[in-house]
Design an enzyme around this catalytic site. Structure first.
Site, PDB file in Angstrom:
ATOM      1  N   GLY A  91       0.791  -1.174   0.080  1.00  0.00           N
ATOM      2  CA  GLY A  91      -0.014   0.133   0.001  1.00  0.00           C
ATOM      3  C   GLY A  91       1.009   1.273   0.077  1.00  0.00           C
ATOM      4  O   GLY A  91       0.441   2.346  -0.224  1.00  0.00           O
TER       5      GLY A  91
ATOM      6  N   LYS B 271       9.969   2.069   0.366  1.00  0.00           N
ATOM      7  CA  LYS B 271       8.617   2.053   1.294  1.00  0.00           C
ATOM      8  C   LYS B 271       8.497   3.675   1.711  1.00  0.00           C
ATOM      9  O   LYS B 271       9.358   4.490   2.079  1.00  0.00           O
ATOM     10  CB  LYS B 271       9.202   1.401   2.835  1.00  0.00           C
ATOM     11  CG  LYS B 271       8.056   1.151   3.564  1.00  0.00           C
ATOM     12  CD  LYS B 271       8.360   0.088   4.637  1.00  0.00           C
ATOM     13  CE  LYS B 271       7.407  -0.247   5.897  1.00  0.00           C
ATOM     14  NZ  LYS B 271       7.889  -1.205   6.955  1.00  0.00           N
TER      15      LYS B 271
ATOM     16  N   GLY C 258      -0.164   6.208   1.524  1.00  0.00           N
ATOM     17  CA  GLY C 258       0.853   5.646   0.484  1.00  0.00           C
ATOM     18  C   GLY C 258       2.401   6.140   1.119  1.00  0.00           C
ATOM     19  O   GLY C 258       3.490   5.829   0.605  1.00  0.00           O
TER      20      GLY C 258
ATOM     21  N   ASP D  17       1.398 -11.738   6.555  1.00  0.00           N
ATOM     22  CA  ASP D  17       1.900 -10.825   5.463  1.00  0.00           C
ATOM     23  C   ASP D  17       3.306 -10.414   6.003  1.00  0.00           C
ATOM     24  O   ASP D  17       4.091  -9.853   4.822  1.00  0.00           O
ATOM     25  CB  ASP D  17       1.199  -9.773   5.183  1.00  0.00           C
ATOM     26  CG  ASP D  17       0.776  -9.060   6.580  1.00  0.00           C
ATOM     27  OD1 ASP D  17      -0.086  -9.639   7.272  1.00  0.00           O
ATOM     28  OD2 ASP D  17       0.907  -7.708   6.274  1.00  0.00           O
TER      29      ASP D  17
HETATM   30  P1  AMP Z   1       2.154  -3.208   7.902  1.00  0.00           P
HETATM   31  O1  AMP Z   1       1.838  -3.116   9.326  1.00  0.00           O
HETATM   32  O2  AMP Z   1       3.495  -2.197   7.621  1.00  0.00           O
HETATM   33  O3  AMP Z   1       2.811  -4.662   7.556  1.00  0.00           O
HETATM   34  O4  AMP Z   1       1.307  -3.011   6.870  1.00  0.00           O
HETATM   35  C1  AMP Z   1      -0.019  -3.707   6.599  1.00  0.00           C
HETATM   36  C2  AMP Z   1      -0.673  -3.029   5.423  1.00  0.00           C
HETATM   37  O5  AMP Z   1      -0.943  -1.693   5.567  1.00  0.00           O
HETATM   38  C3  AMP Z   1       0.170  -3.196   4.088  1.00  0.00           C
HETATM   39  O6  AMP Z   1      -0.607  -3.728   2.993  1.00  0.00           O
HETATM   40  C4  AMP Z   1       0.674  -1.834   3.898  1.00  0.00           C
HETATM   41  O7  AMP Z   1       1.288  -1.649   2.371  1.00  0.00           O
HETATM   42  C5  AMP Z   1      -0.415  -1.006   4.517  1.00  0.00           C
HETATM   43  N1  AMP Z   1       0.046   0.263   4.720  1.00  0.00           N
HETATM   44  C6  AMP Z   1       0.518   0.492   5.987  1.00  0.00           C
HETATM   45  N2  AMP Z   1       0.832   2.071   6.043  1.00  0.00           N
HETATM   46  C7  AMP Z   1       0.266   2.470   4.799  1.00  0.00           C
HETATM   47  C8  AMP Z   1       0.020   3.726   4.575  1.00  0.00           C
HETATM   48  N3  AMP Z   1       0.507   4.700   4.956  1.00  0.00           N
HETATM   49  N4  AMP Z   1      -0.683   3.913   3.167  1.00  0.00           N
HETATM   50  C9  AMP Z   1      -1.029   3.163   2.485  1.00  0.00           C
HETATM   51  N5  AMP Z   1      -0.827   1.611   2.887  1.00  0.00           N
HETATM   52  C10 AMP Z   1      -0.369   1.342   4.045  1.00  0.00           C
HETATM   53 MG    MG Z   2       3.648  -5.852   6.400  1.00  0.00          MG
END
Ligand code: AMP
Ligand code: MG
Length: 486
Positions: free
Chosen positions: A92, A113, A126, A252
């Protein structure tokens, strides 16, 4: 930008998978990229040469404003069980810019990232904030130098734009280097794909990329499950060794390569408490220190579910076979954990009583709120601060038993110390030091503490003048939490 000058050698094989497994998308340009951190050692290790490029150009590359020739940017699709609940996810706020090949033919995903929205962003922006990206850089590099498989961090670039979280923060892009970003969640996504070939294609791709030796085996899908199970056990045992708590062991965030990935609300445990949780949203302690092996097994069960159609057309038979493999988890984990704990105590050979000795120490540490890292330093004679807990009769009598046990090695304490020095870090990224360093970087533009920390974390098993600073554990860490949604 000339490829020759830097040495990029892209070979983007992930794009050969079905289109449903990723989305082609460009990074969103940023306003005024400024280089904050750059990992010259890592760039050399992967045969990239930035010595002829100035910092502004490096910032331009690693913000996504000026992509290197040969890069093809994609956001990967994946799903995942987050705190037990299945969700469709995907990158994301991340983008893979390509797979770079070094001189030894090692393949690395180069990923941004915080590089802008993708089709998987849902309602989020994003983007990423500077503090958490610096944090991932520090902790992932610390893990690497502790000898633990992990994704690495190549660069952090400030975007010159704000991101809105609970407050307004500086935006940043982190460049992550990984042996791949294939997750248990990637398989979960392929399993439910409308395209029936996606799962088999992902499987073949993964085997070819990571475990080519099993290509010709009689049952590669079972072999992959066995390998990933062993890799994950070895990884978790390493986490347990240094007191690392991942914080969000969602499916994930579990790689097929066996590297630690996604440094969100992770931290190192100070006082020994098996229930330690650092994530602010983990109210039930699902991802507490001692739960990590259990969760790894649960995640592997989800992985096994994805492999069932490849194991056998007969679902019942496939379940039976996969269950047999998964049932091995506890024994393999226990044996690996015992080996690791024996090493932490400098014990050679195996005696049945060893387990009792280990448990007794851990129970005492828990009761006395002893610091996990420092206690092993104390046993190695590497903790010189006066701490009265080490005079407690229970500990003194345990220590006598331990000394008697290591005499059975070869009667040389030096042999034990040699083993212990390899596995017991003298320094870890202490939470208060990490926080202090992040604060002065994000609030005062002062990176000296971050750089100092990174320098000291390069050799965690060696003593040097700053070691004692890393052995202090201020009381305010009692309720330390770190945050998701970064
Ligand atoms: P994470 O907790 O970093 O493993 O993220 C879990 C999901 O949320 C993944 O699909 C990330 O890409 C999405 N995600 C986290 N923060 C953001 C953000 N600021 N914008 C878009 N997607 C996000
Ligand atoms: Mg993740």
């Amino acid at each position: 930008m000339s490829i020759k000058k830097i040495g990029w050698k892209f070979d983007n094989t992930y794009l050969n998978l079905s289109q449903s497994m990723f989305s082609k998308i460009n990074p969103t340009p940023v306003k005024t990229p400024k280089l904050v951190l750059f990992n010259h050692n890592l760039s050399k290790e992967i045969d990239l040469d930035f010595s002829k490029i100035n910092n502004n150009e490096i910032a331009s590359i690693f913000s996504g404003n000026q992509l290197p020739d040969g890069s093809e940017t994609i956001a990967q699709a994946y799903a995942g069980h987050q705190f037990g609940h299945f969700t469709i996810l995907g990158d994301g706020r991340a983008l893979m810019i390509g797979e770079h090949i070094d001189k030894n033919e090692n393949r690395y995903d180069i990923q941004f990232k915080g590089s802008g929205k993708t089709p998987y962003s849902r309602n989020a922006d994003g983007r990423a904030a500077l503090g958490p990206m610096l944090r991932e850089y520090i902790i992932s590099e610390a893990m690497h130098h502790l000898g633990i498989p992990t994704t690495r961090s190549l660069a952090v670039v400030e975007t010159g734009e704000n991101v809105i979280r609970e407050s307004i923060l500086k935006g940043a892009v982190l460049t992550r280097v990984a042996s791949s970003h294939i997750r248990v969640g990637t398989f979960q996504y392929a399993l439910i794909s409308k395209n029936k070939n996606d799962l088999k294609n992902l499987f073949d791709y993964t085997v070819h990329r990571h475990y080519p030796d099993i290509k010709k085996s009689k049952s590669p899908s079972i072999d992959l499950l066995k390998i990933v199970l062993k890799k994950q056990i070895s990884l978790i045992v390493n986490w347990m060794r240094v007191g690392f708590i991942h914080g969000v062991m969602n499916t994930d965030n579990m790689t097929i390569s066996g590297e630690t990935i996604d440094y969100g609300p992770c931290a190192f445990m100070d006082k020994y408490d098996p229930g330690t949780v650092f994530s602010s949203i983990d109210n039930l302690g699902r991802y507490a220190y001692l739960n990590q092996p259990r969760v790894a097994k649960w995640n592997l069960e989800r992985f096994a579910e994805c492999l069932l159609p490849l194991i056998s057309d007969d679902n019942k038979k496939a379940i039976k076979i996969a269950t047999e493999v998964l049932n091995e988890f506890s024994n393999i984990y226990k044996a690996n954990w015992l080996t690791m704990m024996r090493q932490k105590l400098g014990i050679l050979g195996k005696k049945t009583e060893d387990e009792k000795l280990i448990i007794e120490l851990l129970s005492w540490m828990y009761q006395s709120k002893a610091d996990y890292t420092n206690t092993f330093c104390y046993l190695m004679g590497e903790y010189e601060k006066k701490n009265k807990i080490y005079d407690e009769p229970q500990f003194v009598s345990w220590k006598q038993k331990w000394e008697n046990r290591i005499k059975l090695n070869d009667n040389l304490k030096e042999s034990s110390l040699k083993i212990m020095r390899k596995v017991n870090p003298l320094i870890i990224p202490r939470n208060h030091l990490v926080e202090e360093a992040l604060k002065s970087s994000t609030e005062m533009n002062d990176l000296s503490k971050v750089n100092e920390l990174l320098k000291n974390l390069l050799k965690p098993y060696e003593r040097f003048s700053e070691t004692t600073m890393y052995q202090s554990t201020p009381l305010h860490e009692e309720n330390y939490v770190t945050y998701c949604g970064t």
